[in-house]
Design a protein around this motif. Structure first.
Motif, PDB file in Angstrom:
ATOM      1  N   TYR A  60      -2.605 -96.988 -33.088  1.00 24.71           N
ATOM      2  CA  TYR A  60      -3.318 -98.150 -32.650  1.00 24.71           C
ATOM      3  C   TYR A  60      -4.474 -98.229 -31.924  1.00 24.71           C
ATOM      4  CZ  TYR A  60       0.902-100.048 -34.983  1.00 24.71           C
ATOM      5  OH  TYR A  60       1.944-100.512 -35.813  1.00 24.71           O
ATOM      6  N   ALA A  61      -5.636 -98.964 -32.375  1.00 22.59           N
ATOM      7  CA  ALA A  61      -6.469 -99.125 -31.123  1.00 22.59           C
ATOM      8  C   ALA A  61      -5.950 -99.984 -29.938  1.00 22.59           C
ATOM      9  CB  ALA A  61      -7.628 -99.758 -31.877  1.00 22.59           C
ATOM     10  N   ASP A  62      -6.517 -99.573 -28.897  1.00 17.93           N
ATOM     11  CA  ASP A  62      -5.907-100.124 -27.486  1.00 17.93           C
ATOM     12  C   ASP A  62      -6.164-101.781 -27.690  1.00 17.93           C
ATOM     13  OD1 ASP A  62      -7.115 -97.952 -25.046  1.00 17.93           O
ATOM     14  OD2 ASP A  62      -5.278 -97.927 -26.394  1.00 17.93           O
ATOM     15  N   SER A  63      -7.121-102.205 -28.517  1.00 13.08           N
ATOM     16  CA  SER A  63      -7.531-103.759 -28.598  1.00 13.08           C
ATOM     17  C   SER A  63      -6.648-104.456 -29.571  1.00 13.08           C
ATOM     18  CB  SER A  63      -8.956-103.955 -29.129  1.00 13.08           C
ATOM     19  OG  SER A  63      -9.103-103.181 -30.480  1.00 13.08           O
ATOM     20  N   VAL A  64      -5.912-103.681 -30.347  1.00 11.53           N
ATOM     21  CA  VAL A  64      -4.815-104.427 -31.170  1.00 11.53           C
ATOM     22  C   VAL A  64      -3.416-103.994 -30.817  1.00 11.53           C
ATOM     23  CG1 VAL A  64      -6.568-104.429 -32.860  1.00 11.53           C
ATOM     24  CG2 VAL A  64      -4.819-102.686 -32.777  1.00 11.53           C
ATOM     25  N   LYS A  65      -2.999-103.199 -29.889  1.00  8.59           N
ATOM     26  CA  LYS A  65      -1.730-102.907 -29.509  1.00  8.59           C
ATOM     27  C   LYS A  65      -0.872-103.943 -29.065  1.00  8.59           C
ATOM     28  CE  LYS A  65      -2.080 -97.952 -28.099  1.00  8.59           C
ATOM     29  NZ  LYS A  65      -2.315 -96.828 -27.169  1.00  8.59           N
ATOM     30  N   GLY A  66       0.429-104.099 -29.633  1.00  8.62           N
ATOM     31  CA  GLY A  66       1.219-105.292 -29.306  1.00  8.62           C
ATOM     32  C   GLY A  66       0.832-106.545 -29.946  1.00  8.62           C
ATOM     33  N   ARG A  67      -0.168-106.573 -30.932  1.00  5.39           N
ATOM     34  CA  ARG A  67      -0.574-107.555 -31.804  1.00  5.39           C
ATOM     35  C   ARG A  67      -0.449-107.380 -33.167  1.00  5.39           C
ATOM     36  NH1 ARG A  67      -5.383-110.057 -31.790  1.00  5.39           N
ATOM     37  NH2 ARG A  67      -6.629-108.025 -31.141  1.00  5.39           N
ATOM     38  N   PHE A  68      -0.943-106.064 -33.562  1.00  4.01           N
ATOM     39  CA  PHE A  68      -0.824-105.778 -35.072  1.00  4.01           C
ATOM     40  C   PHE A  68       0.356-104.736 -35.345  1.00  4.01           C
ATOM     41  CE2 PHE A  68      -5.737-106.365 -35.635  1.00  4.01           C
ATOM     42  CZ  PHE A  68      -5.807-107.762 -35.187  1.00  4.01           C
ATOM     43  N   THR A  69       0.846-104.807 -36.489  1.00  4.06           N
ATOM     44  CA  THR A  69       1.830-103.908 -36.664  1.00  4.06           C
ATOM     45  C   THR A  69       1.479-103.090 -38.181  1.00  4.06           C
ATOM     46  OG1 THR A  69       3.345-105.131 -35.499  1.00  4.06           O
ATOM     47  CG2 THR A  69       4.376-103.477 -37.279  1.00  4.06           C
ATOM     48  N   ILE A  70       1.217-102.045 -38.236  1.00  4.61           N
ATOM     49  CA  ILE A  70       0.929-101.107 -39.650  1.00  4.61           C
ATOM     50  C   ILE A  70       2.383-100.698 -40.321  1.00  4.61           C
ATOM     51  CG2 ILE A  70       0.640 -98.889 -38.542  1.00  4.61           C
ATOM     52  CD1 ILE A  70      -1.672 -98.955 -40.771  1.00  4.61           C
ATOM     53  N   SER A  71       2.497-100.656 -41.633  1.00  2.00           N
ATOM     54  CA  SER A  71       3.868-100.376 -42.297  1.00  2.00           C
ATOM     55  C   SER A  71       3.264 -99.841 -43.478  1.00  2.00           C
ATOM     56  CB  SER A  71       4.687-101.599 -42.226  1.00  2.00           C
ATOM     57  OG  SER A  71       4.336-102.632 -42.952  1.00  2.00           O
ATOM     58  N   ARG A  72       4.214 -99.099 -44.251  1.00  2.00           N
ATOM     59  CA  ARG A  72       3.938 -98.743 -45.606  1.00  2.00           C
ATOM     60  C   ARG A  72       5.210 -98.756 -46.430  1.00  2.00           C
ATOM     61  NH1 ARG A  72       7.651 -95.588 -45.431  1.00  2.00           N
ATOM     62  NH2 ARG A  72       7.644 -93.400 -44.703  1.00  2.00           N
ATOM     63  N   ASP A  73       4.980 -98.795 -47.775  1.00  2.00           N
ATOM     64  CA  ASP A  73       6.094 -99.113 -48.588  1.00  2.00           C
ATOM     65  C   ASP A  73       5.904 -97.971 -49.726  1.00  2.00           C
ATOM     66  OD1 ASP A  73       7.790 -99.647 -50.794  1.00  2.00           O
ATOM     67  OD2 ASP A  73       7.928-101.705 -50.399  1.00  2.00           O
ATOM     68  N   ASN A  74       6.435 -96.705 -49.407  1.00  2.00           N
ATOM     69  CA  ASN A  74       6.317 -95.585 -50.437  1.00  2.00           C
ATOM     70  C   ASN A  74       6.506 -96.000 -51.868  1.00  2.00           C
ATOM     71  OD1 ASN A  74       6.138 -94.211 -48.056  1.00  2.00           O
ATOM     72  ND2 ASN A  74       7.691 -92.807 -48.325  1.00  2.00           N
TER      73      ASN A  74
END
Length: 119
Positions: A60-74
């Motif tokens: 994560y970029a520092d500017s979005v840490k704690g606010r954005f969450t990335i995930s994937r569905d294989n």
């Protein structure tokens, strides 16, 4: 060749949430990292977040840490970016990308989806 299609952008008030999705096709992604960049008007494109397809290691970029969450569905070959506590400075076009893990160059880009956060 990898094809990437983004969806989920829109207009939201500050403090609100949005979820972006990226549908990936064209190959298997076991050796890939997928993620997001964004570009605001008059600014350079900047990294937002990324996830390795096999191990789900996230960045994560520092500017979005704690606010954005990335995930994937294989199973569905999709990747998502959950964005919470949005700020006006998050306003940008968000681009999905795919690259071979460990390499710097991006192999494929999506066309982008607009996110606008009003104050």
């Amino acid at each position: 060749q990898v094809q990437l299609v983004e969806s989920g952008g829109g207009l939201v008030q500050a403090g609100g949430s949005l979820t972006l999705s990226c549908a990936a096709s064209g190959r298997t992604f076991s050796s890939y990292t997928l993620g997001w960049f964004r570009q605001a008007p008059g600014k350079e494109r900047e990294f937002v977040a990324a996830i390795t397809w096999t191990t789900s290691t996230t960045y994560y970029a520092d500017s979005v840490k704690g606010r954005f969450t990335i995930s994937r569905d294989n199973a569905k070959n999709t990747m998502s970016l959950q964005m919470n506590s949005l700020k006006p400075e998050d306003t940008a076009i968000y681009y999905c990308f795919a690259k071979i893990s460990g390499r710097a160059n991006v192999d494929s880009w999506g066309r982008g989806t607009q996110v606008t956060v009003s104050s």
